[in-house]
Scaffold this motif. Structure first.
Motif, PDB file in Angstrom:
ATOM      1  N   VAL A 174       0.852  -1.188   0.000  1.00 38.87           N
ATOM      2  CA  VAL A 174       0.000   0.000   0.000  1.00 38.87           C
ATOM      3  C   VAL A 174       0.890   1.241   0.000  1.00 38.87           C
ATOM      4  N   VAL A 175       0.303   2.347  -0.410  1.00 39.62           N
ATOM      5  CA  VAL A 175       1.028   3.617  -0.442  1.00 39.62           C
ATOM      6  C   VAL A 175       1.438   4.009   0.972  1.00 39.62           C
ATOM      7  N   GLY A 176       2.680   4.407   1.134  1.00 37.36           N
ATOM      8  CA  GLY A 176       3.186   4.823   2.435  1.00 37.36           C
ATOM      9  C   GLY A 176       3.914   3.734   3.182  1.00 37.36           C
ATOM     10  N   THR A 177       4.054   2.554   2.565  1.00 33.57           N
ATOM     11  CA  THR A 177       4.792   1.485   3.230  1.00 33.57           C
ATOM     12  C   THR A 177       6.256   1.879   3.372  1.00 33.57           C
ATOM     13  N   SER A 178       6.789   1.738   4.582  1.00 33.18           N
ATOM     14  CA  SER A 178       8.181   2.116   4.842  1.00 33.18           C
ATOM     15  C   SER A 178       9.121   1.126   4.162  1.00 33.18           C
ATOM     16  N   VAL A 179      10.107   1.664   3.476  1.00 33.06           N
ATOM     17  CA  VAL A 179      11.094   0.839   2.772  1.00 33.06           C
ATOM     18  C   VAL A 179      12.401   0.811   3.559  1.00 33.06           C
ATOM     19  N   VAL A 180      12.989   1.958   3.804  1.00 35.02           N
ATOM     20  CA  VAL A 180      14.255   2.047   4.508  1.00 35.02           C
ATOM     21  C   VAL A 180      14.440   3.501   4.952  1.00 35.02           C
ATOM     22  N   GLN A 181      15.255   3.718   5.972  1.00 36.33           N
ATOM     23  CA  GLN A 181      15.558   5.065   6.443  1.00 36.33           C
ATOM     24  C   GLN A 181      17.028   5.356   6.194  1.00 36.33           C
ATOM     25  N   VAL A 182      17.287   6.510   5.585  1.00 36.76           N
ATOM     26  CA  VAL A 182      18.657   6.962   5.369  1.00 36.76           C
ATOM     27  C   VAL A 182      18.878   8.199   6.229  1.00 36.76           C
ATOM     28  N   THR A 183      20.070   8.310   6.791  1.00 37.43           N
ATOM     29  CA  THR A 183      20.385   9.417   7.692  1.00 37.43           C
ATOM     30  C   THR A 183      21.702  10.051   7.276  1.00 37.43           C
ATOM     31  N   ALA A 184      21.683  11.372   7.152  1.00 34.21           N
ATOM     32  CA  ALA A 184      22.894  12.125   6.834  1.00 34.21           C
ATOM     33  C   ALA A 184      23.312  12.934   8.056  1.00 34.21           C
ATOM     34  N   THR A 185      24.595  13.142   8.210  1.00 34.56           N
ATOM     35  CA  THR A 185      25.141  13.917   9.326  1.00 34.56           C
ATOM     36  C   THR A 185      25.814  15.170   8.802  1.00 34.56           C
ATOM     37  N   LEU A 203      15.462  12.979  -5.511  1.00 33.00           N
ATOM     38  CA  LEU A 203      15.853  13.485  -6.828  1.00 33.00           C
ATOM     39  C   LEU A 203      15.486  12.514  -7.936  1.00 33.00           C
ATOM     40  N   GLN A 204      15.511  11.224  -7.643  1.00 32.26           N
ATOM     41  CA  GLN A 204      15.196  10.213  -8.654  1.00 32.26           C
ATOM     42  C   GLN A 204      14.436   9.072  -7.980  1.00 32.26           C
ATOM     43  N   GLY A 205      13.427   8.572  -8.635  1.00 28.65           N
ATOM     44  CA  GLY A 205      12.624   7.498  -8.084  1.00 28.65           C
ATOM     45  C   GLY A 205      11.155   7.821  -7.996  1.00 28.65           C
ATOM     46  N   GLN A 206      10.793   9.035  -8.382  1.00 23.62           N
ATOM     47  CA  GLN A 206       9.387   9.389  -8.419  1.00 23.62           C
ATOM     48  C   GLN A 206       8.775   8.873  -9.721  1.00 23.62           C
ATOM     49  N   PRO A 207       7.506   8.564  -9.756  1.00 20.86           N
ATOM     50  CA  PRO A 207       6.510   8.705  -8.678  1.00 20.86           C
ATOM     51  C   PRO A 207       6.353   7.442  -7.851  1.00 20.86           C
ATOM     52  N   TYR A 208       7.363   6.556  -7.919  1.00 26.21           N
ATOM     53  CA  TYR A 208       7.208   5.264  -7.245  1.00 26.21           C
ATOM     54  C   TYR A 208       7.464   5.367  -5.742  1.00 26.21           C
ATOM     55  N   PHE A 209       8.387   6.256  -5.339  1.00 28.76           N
ATOM     56  CA  PHE A 209       8.760   6.339  -3.927  1.00 28.76           C
ATOM     57  C   PHE A 209       8.816   7.805  -3.507  1.00 28.76           C
ATOM     58  N   SER A 210       8.720   8.031  -2.200  1.00 32.52           N
ATOM     59  CA  SER A 210       8.837   9.369  -1.610  1.00 32.52           C
ATOM     60  C   SER A 210       9.702   9.258  -0.360  1.00 32.52           C
ATOM     61  N   VAL A 211      10.124  10.423   0.172  1.00 29.09           N
ATOM     62  CA  VAL A 211      10.960  10.453   1.367  1.00 29.09           C
ATOM     63  C   VAL A 211      10.416  11.516   2.314  1.00 29.09           C
ATOM     64  N   GLU A 212      10.426  11.193   3.603  1.00 26.48           N
ATOM     65  CA  GLU A 212      10.003  12.161   4.606  1.00 26.48           C
ATOM     66  C   GLU A 212      11.103  13.191   4.801  1.00 26.48           C
ATOM     67  N   PRO A 213      10.788  14.489   4.687  1.00 26.82           N
ATOM     68  CA  PRO A 213      11.835  15.525   4.733  1.00 26.82           C
ATOM     69  C   PRO A 213      12.613  15.542   6.045  1.00 26.82           C
ATOM     70  N   GLY A 216      13.992  11.191   6.773  1.00 28.35           N
ATOM     71  CA  GLY A 216      14.722  10.443   5.754  1.00 28.35           C
ATOM     72  C   GLY A 216      14.161   9.053   5.518  1.00 28.35           C
ATOM     73  N   ILE A 217      12.930   8.775   5.945  1.00 28.79           N
ATOM     74  CA  ILE A 217      12.304   7.476   5.727  1.00 28.79           C
ATOM     75  C   ILE A 217      11.725   7.441   4.307  1.00 28.79           C
ATOM     76  N   ILE A 218      12.137   6.433   3.547  1.00 25.37           N
ATOM     77  CA  ILE A 218      11.649   6.266   2.174  1.00 25.37           C
ATOM     78  C   ILE A 218      10.405   5.388   2.228  1.00 25.37           C
ATOM     79  N   ARG A 219       9.355   5.829   1.539  1.00 26.93           N
ATOM     80  CA  ARG A 219       8.092   5.099   1.527  1.00 26.93           C
ATOM     81  C   ARG A 219       7.613   4.913   0.096  1.00 26.93           C
ATOM     82  N   THR A 220       6.751   3.919  -0.093  1.00 29.59           N
ATOM     83  CA  THR A 220       6.153   3.703  -1.410  1.00 29.59           C
ATOM     84  C   THR A 220       5.165   4.820  -1.707  1.00 29.59           C
ATOM     85  N   ALA A 221       5.114   5.214  -2.984  1.00 30.46           N
ATOM     86  CA  ALA A 221       4.245   6.324  -3.376  1.00 30.46           C
ATOM     87  C   ALA A 221       3.193   5.906  -4.391  1.00 30.46           C
TER      88      ALA A 221
END
Length: 789
Positions: A174-185, A203-213, A216-221
């Motif tokens: 379903v839309v919004g399923t968590s895929v992975v979290q990336v963290t930058a320092t 920057l790339q991967g839309q409209p299939y995935f989104s990221v929480e600003p 950094g959690i990537i979710r299905t879109a």
């Protein structure tokens, strides 16, 4: 700090009468045991009023990092209330960086930073200050400690701990399923401003995935992403500081996302109706045939069970699911009778064994097909010794080898002889054949496991007296693997090497594939066909190898392409190997090794040449070519027919030298015209360029008949010249072209002329005699003539 002091002075000035004056000084606060601002205010009556400013801490200075000014950066000022301004006090600084990074004016107390400071290296510095009497060197106040804190600026971009992440998510999520979290320092100060506040974007991967600003959690879109349509996705995530505002610094990372399989596809039969045949005499348990459904899913999601759900033969037949092949084998459950029933109809169902409840809405995960079984009439037909046969044979057997024998008997008392044959519908390629008398199955064509691993044959047994009554048996032939295929490159490699490459640099990783399937698994070995000064191969011992450079620097102007033969061998018996050639292009690259260009630059003409000069050069070249062509044409017209018209006139190795020799007289050394017309041999004439000691009258050699081999004739003439004192000291057979009449050229012979005064030296016979004999053997034929032809 300076601004705070100015503001405090302005506040005091506004609060006190104009006749008052204010003085800021640092001194020890006795009641709080800490440093602080103390303002000593004097009125017109001379009384001193003391006022302590709570909350203002003097012992902390602030300094901006990465200062780029040309002068030293001002930090702050130390001042003691004992300082009367007469220069009697001296200010001393000690602690972190004192004297090197921080300096103090010992008279005024001004502190400066001598170089640019990086807060990420050190966020604050602890120093100690003291005021002493310059004359006595005694402290006028106790030593005091203060801190210089470095203010942060945004000079560090966010970074990810990994350049490439790998993640997976189930398909149809379903839309919004968590895929992975990336963290930058961010190395900047998180407590000061927004320099370390990171915002994530895709920057790339839309409209299939989104990221929480913020996280950094990537979710299905997109809903219902189907693995069967697309399995791999590449998403690029950006992390930007300054809260994502314009002017912030950023960093990126790549996330490779794989859709994992779920059971969202039902089984499907490729045919709606399947026809099978079975003799009525088939015993219970006989396999009639098989049915198989396909499933687009993989693994356990594609596993299915077969069952007979309806039909008029549910009590006569069974179906068994083969787990390894996912086939349904239909077998005889009860004895059959052609006179009772000739045709049975079964409804066979295939259903997934692992069904995901989330996808019930897609419909039932099963499918059905109709199986019609015809019972064949038999009049006591032959009976095979087995219900089915399984033969295993290696693929490298010779054509005509017997792979197995089927046996059948006639149950009748007459025991009629049996004739065997193959059902060609089960062997359309006619790979096998069978001896009609004894049932031995043999190969009629070479076997290849890589083309077909199994052959399902049907052998027919019929009585000779009643050939219409037949019995069929299934023969399963399994082809066993032998190592008959050499490994090859797995893919075509487009390889390049940078001109600025260093020795030992990796330019390509190669792998191999083999059509064979050994029991112990594939194991490949990589090596070079020959030692190469430019490249080498390093076997990784995991069925891959690395191509490395062996020297520093390449030039595409000298060699633009290298061909590197690589030998790939397997470890099975017999060992097979092949040689694959890598085409390595020489390219220009940047400092990171990225290819820029592989084409050799065009040769540029000098910039100083004008168009007129180029045209003049071309005209000169054309004129020279015309002169050469005319000269060659005139030379061909003046050239006369040579004495020897064709190479076929001389069948031995006669070397022709294009020297003129000694003119007409020198041709008497050997009359080549004799070879062309042996019947026209003239009497030998004495040479005039030598003086023989005794007169030697040459023997006339009888003319060689027309069918005599020229080689034999030459041998005879050589023998005569061996004993002829007038023969020249030549060790080769020279031919002279016809010069023409009345030549004005004198003799060019190196021997003394016959008209020259003095005796001729005949020592040359002893020196050149052996060499001439060797020449005679060479041109005389025999075994040596085969080597020189």
């Amino acid at each position: 700090m300076i601004i705070q002091q100015v503001l405090l002075l302005l506040l005091l000035w506004m609060c006190l009468p104009h006749s008052c004056y204010a003085e800021m000084l640092f001194r020890r606060t006795t009641d709080h045991q800490q440093k602080g601002f103390v303002a000593r205010v004097s009125g017109s009556d001379g009384k001193a009023l003391h006022r302590q400013k709570r909350g203002w801490m003097w012992n902390q200075f602030f300094l901006l990092e990465e200062y780029t000014g040309s002068d030293y950066q001002y930090v702050g000022k130390l001042h003691s209330d004992q300082d009367k301004g007469d220069g009697s006090l001296k200010y001393i600084l000690s602690g972190d960086g004192a004297g090197t990074l921080f300096i103090i004016d010992e008279k005024t107390g001004d502190i400066h930073a001598t170089r640019r400071i990086d807060r990420e290296e050190k966020a604050f510095y602890t120093l100690r200050a003291q005021a002493i009497n310059r004359r006595t060197l005694r402290p006028v106040e106790p030593e005091s400690e203060f801190v210089i804190k470095i203010h942060d600026i945004n000079d560090n971009e966010p970074t990810f701990p990994e350049e490439i992440y790998t993640a997976s998510v189930p398909e149809m999520s379903v839309v919004g399923t968590s895929v992975v979290q990336v963290t930058a320092t961010d190395a900047d100060d998180p407590s000061y401003g927004n320099s370390a506040r990171v915002i994530y974007s895709i920057l790339q991967g839309q409209p299939y995935f989104s990221v929480e600003p913020e996280t950094g959690i990537i979710r299905t879109a997109l809903p219902n992403m189907n693995r069967e349509n697309r399995e791999q996705y590449q998403v690029v995530i950006q992390a930007k500081d300054m809260g994502g505002q314009m002017g912030g610094l950023s960093g990126t990372t790549t996330v490779n996302i794989t859709l994992t399989d779920v059971n969202d596809n039902p089984p499907r039969f490729p045919q709606n109706t399947i026809h099978l045949r079975i003799p009525e005499s088939s015993p219970v348990g006989t396999a009639i045939g098989s049915v198989k459904a396909t499933d687009a899913d993989t693994g356990k999601n594609a596993e299915m069970e077969y069952r007979i759900v309806d039909g008029d033969g549910t009590d006569m037949f069974d179906i068994v699911t083969q787990k390894d092949t996912q086939e349904g084998i239909i077998t005889v459950r009860k004895p059959l009778d052609y006179e009772t029933r000739r045709l049975y109809t079964l409804k066979v169902e295939a259903e997934n064994t692992h069904v995901d409840p989330r996808f019930y809405y897609l419909g039932p995960f099963k499918d059905t097909t109709i199986v019609k079984i015809s019972v064949e009439d038999v009049d006591e037909p032959p009976v095979f010794s087995r219900s089915s046969y399984l033969f295993e044979v290696h693929e490298d057997i010779e054509v005509g080898t017997i792979i197995g024998t089927v046996m059948a008997r006639d149950p009748d008392s007459a025991s009629s002889p049996i004739r065997f044959s193959l059902d060609r519908h089960t062997d359309l390629d006619r790979i096998f054949n069978i001896h009609s008398g004894n049932g031995s199955i043999y190969t009629s064509k070479p076997l290849d496991r890589e083309i077909s691993q199994w052959h399902n044959l049907s052998v027919i047994a019929a009585e000779i007296n009643n050939p219409k009554d037949t019995t069929r048996v299934s023969v399963y032939v399994r082809i066993l693997d032998v190592n008959d295929n050499a490994p090859q490159f797995a893919v075509f490699y487009d390889t390049f090497v940078c001109e600025n490459a260093r020795a030992g640099q990796l330019i390509q990783t190669i792998s191999a594939v083999d059509k064979d399937d050994p029991l112990g698994g594939q194991k490949f070995f990589f090596s070079l066909a020959a030692v190469n000064p430019n490249f080498t191969v390093q076997d990784n011992e995991d069925n891959t190898a690395r191509i490395l450079t062996r020297r520093n620097g390449f030039s595409r102007h000298e060699i633009s392409t290298y061909f590197l033969p690589v030998v790939i061998s397997d470890n099975d018996y017999p060992i097979q190997s092949s040689t694959g050639t890598l085409t390595i292009r020489v390219c220009t690259c940047d400092n990171r090794g990225n290819m820029q260009s592989c084409n050799a630059e065009a040769l540029l003409l000098p910039a100083g040449l004008s168009t007129g000069a180029l045209i003049a050069i071309l005209l000169c070249i054309i004129i020279l070519l015309v002169i050469v062509v005319l000269f060659a044409a005139l030379k061909r017209q003046r050239k006369k027919e040579p004495l020897i018209l064709s190479k076929e006139d001389i069948r031995d190795n006669i070397v022709s030298y294009n020297d003129e020799g000694g003119g007409e007289e020198d041709t008497q050394a050997f009359d080549i015209g004799t070879l062309r017309n042996p019947a026209a041999i003239e009497d030998k004439k004495l040479r005039r360029d030598i003086i023989p000691e005794t007169l030697f009258i040459p023997r006339r050699t009888p003319s060689a008949p027309n069918n005599t081999d020229v080689r034999d004739f030459i041998n005879q003439r050589l023998k005569e010249h061996d004993i002829d004192p007038s023969a020249p000291p030549y060790d080769s057979l020279a031919t002279y072209a016809y010069e023409g009449n009345d030549s004005i050229a004198e003799s060019l012979s190196s021997l003394e002329s016959g008209t020259t005064e003095g005796d001729q030296n005949y020592d040359y016979l002893r020196e050149w005699g052996p060499r001439f004999n060797k020449l005679a053997e060479m041109y005389g034929g025999g075994e040596s003539d085969k080597d020189t032809s």
